[in-house]
Scaffold this motif. Structure first.
Motif, PDB file in Angstrom:
ATOM      1  N   SER A  61     -10.769  -8.393 -10.778  1.00  0.00           N
ATOM      2  CA  SER A  61     -10.517  -7.820  -9.447  1.00  0.00           C
ATOM      3  C   SER A  61     -10.888  -8.847  -8.373  1.00  0.00           C
ATOM      4  O   SER A  61     -11.913  -8.745  -7.687  1.00  0.00           O
ATOM      5  CB  SER A  61     -11.312  -6.523  -9.263  1.00  0.00           C
ATOM      6  OG  SER A  61     -10.829  -5.512 -10.099  1.00  0.00           O
ATOM      7  N   GLU A 115      -7.325  -4.530 -11.746  1.00  0.00           N
ATOM      8  CA  GLU A 115      -7.410  -3.088 -11.544  1.00  0.00           C
ATOM      9  C   GLU A 115      -6.137  -2.325 -11.910  1.00  0.00           C
ATOM     10  O   GLU A 115      -6.140  -1.092 -11.964  1.00  0.00           O
ATOM     11  CB  GLU A 115      -7.770  -2.779 -10.084  1.00  0.00           C
ATOM     12  CG  GLU A 115      -6.716  -3.140  -9.056  1.00  0.00           C
ATOM     13  CD  GLU A 115      -6.699  -4.612  -8.661  1.00  0.00           C
ATOM     14  OE1 GLU A 115      -5.925  -4.971  -7.758  1.00  0.00           O
ATOM     15  OE2 GLU A 115      -7.470  -5.409  -9.245  1.00  0.00           O
ATOM     16  N   TRP A 169       0.845  -1.187   0.000  1.00  0.00           N
ATOM     17  CA  TRP A 169       0.000   0.000   0.000  1.00  0.00           C
ATOM     18  C   TRP A 169       0.881   1.237   0.000  1.00  0.00           C
ATOM     19  O   TRP A 169       1.298   1.726   1.031  1.00  0.00           O
ATOM     20  CB  TRP A 169      -0.925  -0.007   1.224  1.00  0.00           C
ATOM     21  CG  TRP A 169      -1.402  -1.377   1.543  1.00  0.00           C
ATOM     22  CD1 TRP A 169      -1.184  -2.096   2.676  1.00  0.00           C
ATOM     23  CD2 TRP A 169      -2.168  -2.230   0.697  1.00  0.00           C
ATOM     24  NE1 TRP A 169      -1.759  -3.325   2.584  1.00  0.00           N
ATOM     25  CE2 TRP A 169      -2.371  -3.441   1.387  1.00  0.00           C
ATOM     26  CE3 TRP A 169      -2.706  -2.092  -0.587  1.00  0.00           C
ATOM     27  CZ2 TRP A 169      -3.089  -4.491   0.858  1.00  0.00           C
ATOM     28  CZ3 TRP A 169      -3.414  -3.160  -1.118  1.00  0.00           C
ATOM     29  CH2 TRP A 169      -3.597  -4.324  -0.395  1.00  0.00           C
ATOM     30  N   ALA A 206     -11.484   0.524  -4.337  1.00  0.00           N
ATOM     31  CA  ALA A 206     -10.058   0.799  -4.408  1.00  0.00           C
ATOM     32  C   ALA A 206      -9.433   0.975  -3.038  1.00  0.00           C
ATOM     33  O   ALA A 206     -10.120   1.106  -2.020  1.00  0.00           O
ATOM     34  CB  ALA A 206      -9.827   2.062  -5.243  1.00  0.00           C
ATOM     35  N   LEU A 207      -8.110   0.990  -3.047  1.00  0.00           N
ATOM     36  CA  LEU A 207      -7.314   1.257  -1.861  1.00  0.00           C
ATOM     37  C   LEU A 207      -7.082   2.758  -1.718  1.00  0.00           C
ATOM     38  O   LEU A 207      -7.135   3.492  -2.712  1.00  0.00           O
ATOM     39  CB  LEU A 207      -5.972   0.533  -1.967  1.00  0.00           C
ATOM     40  CG  LEU A 207      -6.072  -0.993  -1.947  1.00  0.00           C
ATOM     41  CD1 LEU A 207      -4.821  -1.615  -2.522  1.00  0.00           C
ATOM     42  CD2 LEU A 207      -6.316  -1.484  -0.527  1.00  0.00           C
ATOM     43  N   VAL A 265     -11.635  -7.970  -4.723  1.00  0.00           N
ATOM     44  CA  VAL A 265     -13.007  -7.488  -4.541  1.00  0.00           C
ATOM     45  C   VAL A 265     -13.958  -8.676  -4.459  1.00  0.00           C
ATOM     46  O   VAL A 265     -14.853  -8.725  -3.606  1.00  0.00           O
ATOM     47  CB  VAL A 265     -13.402  -6.557  -5.707  1.00  0.00           C
ATOM     48  CG1 VAL A 265     -14.881  -6.192  -5.617  1.00  0.00           C
ATOM     49  CG2 VAL A 265     -12.540  -5.296  -5.694  1.00  0.00           C
ATOM     50  N   ASN A 290      -7.261  -1.703   3.327  1.00  0.00           N
ATOM     51  CA  ASN A 290      -8.257  -2.510   2.638  1.00  0.00           C
ATOM     52  C   ASN A 290      -9.076  -1.654   1.689  1.00  0.00           C
ATOM     53  O   ASN A 290      -9.051  -0.421   1.746  1.00  0.00           O
ATOM     54  CB  ASN A 290      -9.177  -3.216   3.640  1.00  0.00           C
ATOM     55  CG  ASN A 290      -9.734  -2.278   4.691  1.00  0.00           C
ATOM     56  OD1 ASN A 290      -9.120  -2.088   5.744  1.00  0.00           O
ATOM     57  ND2 ASN A 290     -10.876  -1.670   4.418  1.00  0.00           N
ATOM     58  N   ARG A 291      -9.802  -2.295   0.824  1.00  0.00           N
ATOM     59  CA  ARG A 291     -10.583  -1.599  -0.186  1.00  0.00           C
ATOM     60  C   ARG A 291     -11.899  -1.061   0.368  1.00  0.00           C
ATOM     61  O   ARG A 291     -12.529  -1.703   1.204  1.00  0.00           O
ATOM     62  CB  ARG A 291     -10.860  -2.546  -1.365  1.00  0.00           C
ATOM     63  CG  ARG A 291      -9.626  -2.819  -2.189  1.00  0.00           C
ATOM     64  CD  ARG A 291      -9.764  -4.051  -3.065  1.00  0.00           C
ATOM     65  NE  ARG A 291      -8.544  -4.232  -3.846  1.00  0.00           N
ATOM     66  CZ  ARG A 291      -7.418  -4.770  -3.361  1.00  0.00           C
ATOM     67  NH1 ARG A 291      -7.373  -5.201  -2.101  1.00  0.00           N
ATOM     68  NH2 ARG A 291      -6.344  -4.891  -4.116  1.00  0.00           N
TER      69      ARG A 291
END
Length: 429
Positions: free
Chosen positions: A201, A257, A4, A276-277, A204, A150-151
């Motif tokens: 993704s 993604e 990240w 998304a992050l 997800v 996290n997303r």
């Protein structure tokens, strides 16, 4: 393993972590462990803000007169091999950071110190459940959580308002209803997408699988058995397809993604949502600074009204090498880091979710980091086995499953069943 790379998106948002104090990542396998007054700490580039590590190391040295912290920043590229060499040497570092998908491998190789008996001293009752699981091997704790991300669903507040969506969705049904309203309000724009959602993704998709009550694999003794040949997996694939079809997304069905980078699509101003992050949101804002004031986030909705779906927790753990000659000092270092003072400081300065604190109040007011922190409490991880890495890094069966179902090559049930066979072979081989 996902990283990240945090970019500044507001007062409590994810910030670029500077390279920190110390000597950088150029040290040898043990970083000069011959000196009994030196504690060598390896953290990864981009993990901890400089102000945090400066204060942490200064306070630790103040509590241990004569001891110096040799703080070294490591690069993610090549770290697996570097750690393998260092942990097998006679002079390994004393504290190391591991990606949460790396921990099981090194624990299984008996190169990490068993911290099961020390968990209470390291705020074990506050550990995020998903990260705790990633630091566990064969029923024992070999690391403590460091941080997580996290997303969430990043959305355009102005587009929601224009479409008459007055509140953020708190169920799948409300989410689909919001998508329908957004598309209706922008029907004259052929480039508009209510939700950008690439076909592959799979992180997800894991949220939908876990929300259905299913899982990729279940532990059976010391091994894992693939469990995608289930009604829950089929239902998760069906909902993913429903979401893609409803969204009007123009994303490729055979890419994830990163191809193209979804934040680049979002930044063009024709997309109302992306899953998304926070760093992706930060990059979108960097590309178009006007997005800062018109974007926020909400957790991925559950099929059960009023709840959020479980999310994949990416992040890092902290461990003590089994060969460290300063194990007691290393435990003291982790104890200081896991305390309330430095957990709150880490959250405020990095914007990430601290892995050893369920108190996320420091992030609560941020429109992106706040929802992320709340969703993290319901976070999970992929199977904690050294055999999972090749599944994720290779020809990922989950990606193939989603593409096959979305393009009509296979039914959702057949696509999930085929992925189950491939994952089962990988985990059992």
């Amino acid at each position: 393993m996902k990283r990240w790379k945090r970019l500044a998106v507001g007062a409590a948002a994810l910030a670029v972590a500077t390279s920190g104090c110390g000597m950088g990542g150029s040290g040898g396998s043990g970083g000069g462990q011959g000196d009994d007054k030196t504690l060598t700490v390896w953290l990864m580039d981009g993990s901890a803000p400089k102000g945090f590590t400066d204060d942490l190391n200064r306070e630790f040295e103040g509590q241990h007169p004569g001891v110096k912290v040799k703080y070294e920043i490591q690069q993610w590229k090549g770290i697996q091999d570097k750690l393998t060499t260092a942990l097998a040497s006679n002079n390994p570092p004393d504290v190391i950071e591991l990606g949460n998908t790396q921990t099981a491998r090194f624990a299984a190789e008996n190169t990490l110190l068993d911290l099961t008996g020390s968990a209470k001293d390291l705020a074990g009752d506050q550990w995020l459940g998903g990260l705790k699981e990633s630091a566990t091997w064969d029923g024992k704790q070999y690391a403590m959580p460091f941080y997580a991300a996290n997303r969430t669903v990043i959305y355009r507040k102005d587009m929601f308002e224009k479409a008459g969506v007055t509140k953020t969705p708190t169920s799948r049904a409300e989410w689909l209803d919001a998508i329908a309203k957004l598309r209706a309000a922008n029907a004259s724009d052929p480039e508009f997408e209510a939700l950008y959602l690439p076909g592959q993704s799979w992180y997800v998709w894991l949220s939908f699988l876990w929300d259905e009550g299913g899982d990729v694999a279940k532990q059976d003794g010391k091994s894992f058995k693939a469990t995608l040949d289930s009604a829950e997996a089929k239902a998760a694939v069906e909902f993913y397809k429903q979401l893609v079809d409803a969204s009007g997304t123009k994303a490729p069905k055979d890419q994830d993604e990163a191809t193209p980078q979804q934040f680049e699509i979002f930044a063009k101003g024709k997309t109302a949502m992306m899953i998304a992050l926070p760093w992706e949101h930060g990059n979108a804002v960097k590309a178009d600074p006007k997005l800062k004031d018109v974007t926020a986030a909400f957790p991925v909705p559950s099929k059960e009204a009023g709840k959020s779906a479980p999310v994949f927790l990416g992040g890092s753990n902290l461990a003590i090498p089994a060969g460290s000659k300063k194990q007691d000092l290393a435990k003291d270092y982790l104890k200081l880091l896991s305390g309330v003072k430095f957990q709150n400081k880490f959250a405020k300065e990095s914007g990430a979710v601290p892995g050893t604190s369920k108190d996320v109040s420091a992030l609560a007011t941020d429109p992106v980091a706040g929802p992320m922190a709340l969703a993290a409490q319901n976070g999970r991880v992929t199977p904690t086995t050294p055999k999972w890495g090749p599944v994720e890094a290779g020809q990922n069966p989950l990606k193939d499953m989603l593409t096959a179902a979305l393009t009509g090559q296979k039914s959702p049930a057949d696509a999930a069943r085929d992925a189950n066979a491939k994952i089962g072979q990988a985990l059992g081989g």
